[in-house]
Design an enzyme around this catalytic site. Structure first.
Site, PDB file in Angstrom:
ATOM      1  CG  ASN A 194      -8.626 -19.720  28.269  1.00  0.00           C
ATOM      2  OD1 ASN A 194      -9.127 -18.729  28.814  1.00  0.00           O
ATOM      3  ND2 ASN A 194      -9.225 -20.361  27.268  1.00  0.00           N
ATOM      4  CD1 TRP A 195      -6.446 -18.565  34.515  1.00  0.00           C
ATOM      5  CD2 TRP A 195      -6.913 -16.682  35.638  1.00  0.00           C
ATOM      6  NE1 TRP A 195      -5.393 -18.316  35.352  1.00  0.00           N
ATOM      7  CE2 TRP A 195      -5.642 -17.150  36.057  1.00  0.00           C
ATOM      8  CE3 TRP A 195      -7.408 -15.509  36.201  1.00  0.00           C
ATOM      9  CZ2 TRP A 195      -4.873 -16.492  37.020  1.00  0.00           C
ATOM     10  CZ3 TRP A 195      -6.632 -14.843  37.161  1.00  0.00           C
ATOM     11  CH2 TRP A 195      -5.392 -15.344  37.565  1.00  0.00           C
ATOM     12  CE  LYS A 196     -11.493 -22.884  28.785  1.00  0.00           C
ATOM     13  NZ  LYS A 196     -12.099 -24.102  28.283  1.00  0.00           N
ATOM     14  CG  HIS A 236     -10.701 -21.125  23.187  1.00  0.00           C
ATOM     15  ND1 HIS A 236     -11.858 -21.832  23.433  1.00  0.00           N
ATOM     16  CD2 HIS A 236      -9.750 -21.644  23.988  1.00  0.00           C
ATOM     17  CE1 HIS A 236     -11.600 -22.744  24.367  1.00  0.00           C
ATOM     18  NE2 HIS A 236     -10.328 -22.650  24.719  1.00  0.00           N
ATOM     19  CD  GLU A 295     -14.444 -22.797  25.886  1.00  0.00           C
ATOM     20  OE1 GLU A 295     -14.118 -21.718  26.393  1.00  0.00           O
ATOM     21  OE2 GLU A 295     -14.098 -23.905  26.366  1.00  0.00           O
ATOM     22  CD  GLU A 312      -6.931 -25.088  23.306  1.00  0.00           C
ATOM     23  OE1 GLU A 312      -6.484 -25.250  24.433  1.00  0.00           O
ATOM     24  OE2 GLU A 312      -7.848 -24.313  23.037  1.00  0.00           O
ATOM     25  N   GLY A 327     -12.149 -29.544  28.205  1.00  0.00           N
ATOM     26  CA  GLY A 327     -13.064 -29.548  29.342  1.00  0.00           C
ATOM     27  C   GLY A 327     -13.811 -30.858  29.521  1.00  0.00           C
ATOM     28  CB  SER A 384      -8.520 -32.840  29.393  1.00  0.00           C
ATOM     29  OG  SER A 384      -9.878 -32.511  29.178  1.00  0.00           O
ATOM     30  N   GLY A 431      -6.925 -25.018  30.441  1.00  0.00           N
ATOM     31  CA  GLY A 431      -8.184 -24.392  30.851  1.00  0.00           C
ATOM     32  C   GLY A 431      -8.469 -24.700  32.317  1.00  0.00           C
ATOM     33  N   GLY A 432      -9.256 -25.721  32.557  1.00  0.00           N
ATOM     34  CA  GLY A 432      -9.711 -26.049  33.921  1.00  0.00           C
ATOM     35  C   GLY A 432      -8.588 -26.113  34.942  1.00  0.00           C
TER      36      GLY A 432
HETATM   37  C1  PEP Z   1      -8.947 -24.669  26.764  1.00  0.00           C
HETATM   38  O1  PEP Z   1     -10.071 -24.259  26.839  1.00  0.00           O
HETATM   39  O2  PEP Z   1      -8.091 -24.012  26.142  1.00  0.00           O
HETATM   40  C2  PEP Z   1      -8.625 -25.929  27.405  1.00  0.00           C
HETATM   41  C3  PEP Z   1      -7.618 -26.595  26.960  1.00  0.00           C
HETATM   42  O3  PEP Z   1      -9.450 -26.331  28.435  1.00  0.00           O
HETATM   43  P1  PEP Z   1      -9.253 -27.621  29.377  1.00  0.00           P
HETATM   44  O4  PEP Z   1      -7.816 -27.644  29.799  1.00  0.00           O
HETATM   45  O5  PEP Z   1     -10.192 -27.388  30.514  1.00  0.00           O
HETATM   46  O6  PEP Z   1      -9.623 -28.819  28.554  1.00  0.00           O
END
Ligand code: PEP
Length: 250
Positions: A10-12, A95, A97, A167, A173, A213, A234-235
């Site tokens: 997920n490139w957000k 998600h 967010e 998640e 994050g 993460s 994500g990141g």
């Molecule tokens: C996400 O936003 O789906 C996620 C898992 O982010 P991160 O890997 O950065 O925690």
């Protein structure tokens, strides 16, 4: 039953078109012999750039959200019809967010899930508890409710195009990861919830990704757990150095 692994990035709200093209191209090359199922979900404005790069490869194209309506007067929203037109395969919905920063509730998420499935998309339905909910012993109950309400009205046939991503919000994050044991316990619980709704066979087939993460150094331990069938990243999905080792975890 053996389920295949599914690693999604997920490139957000990151990257320009040039950066997105570079990353997508590098991933397609690096993952062409990859053994798992792969997806990248760029921002809406990048989808048209990334679509021809991933077309015909083993990297699927995802979107990070969609509107709850097909079309109409919905300023700032993006429709499933527009996403279909761009060749999107999968839509990430619910998600954290979206739930917490943009106040999307289970009813709205469910409406989007049903609309996306109706139009033939695969859906990654994200669920997960807040830190205070975990500390109050409510992690299972929160995930149960989000699963039941997210899937309300989804037919058994359409369920085959649903993936669940667990998640825990406190792990997204933040650099904090749920232990593989804690994550697996929730995955097992969610699988039971799916079993009560759709039967044991559907529950055993359900791909449940972990997100929060995920990094190259913890991916393999997480994926080794019986009920963890992949990752929503994500990141670490923003760089080849970190996404490729996760995607090719051993
Ligand atoms: C996400 O936003 O789906 C996620 C898992 O982010 P991160 O890997 O950065 O925690």
């Amino acid at each position: 039953m053996s389920r295949s692994y599914y690693i999604a990035g997920n490139w957000k709200m990151h990257k320009t078109r040039a950066e997105a093209a570079e990353l997508a191209g590098a991933l397609v090359t690096a993952l062409k012999d990859g053994k798992h199922k792969y997806l990248i979900a760029p921002s809406f404005t990048l989808i048209e750039t990334v679509a021809p790069i991933v077309k015909g490869t083993n990297v699927l194209l995802g979107a990070q959200n969609c509107a709850p309506e097909e079309q109409g007067a919905h300023t700032g929203e993006v429709s499933v019809l527009q996403l279909k037109d761009l060749g999107v395969h999968t839509i990430i919905l619910g998600h954290s967010e979206r739930r917490h920063n943009y106040k999307e509730d289970d009813a709205l998420i469910n409406k989007k899930v049903k609309l996306a499935l109706h139009h033939g998309f695969e859906v990654i339905l994200c669920i997960g508890e807040l830190l205070e909910e975990r500390e109050a012993g409510k992690a299972e109950a929160v995930c149960e409710t989000q699963t039941i309400k997210g899937l309300e009205g989804v037919s058994a046939e359409d369920l085959s195009r649903v993936v669940i991503a667990y998640e825990p919000v406190w792990a997204i994050g933040t650099g904090k990861t749920a232990t593989p044991e804690d994550a697996d316990a929730i995955h097992a619980y969610v699988r039971q919830v799916v079993g009560k709704l759709y039967g044991e066979m559907a529950a055993q087939k359900m791909i449940i990704q972990y997100g929060g993460s995920v990094k190259p150094d913890n991916a393999a331990q997480l994926m080794a757990k019986e009920n963890i069938d992949g990752a929503l990243v994500g990141g670490a999905a923003l760089k080849t150095d970190t996404f490729i080792p996760i995607a090719k975890f051993a």
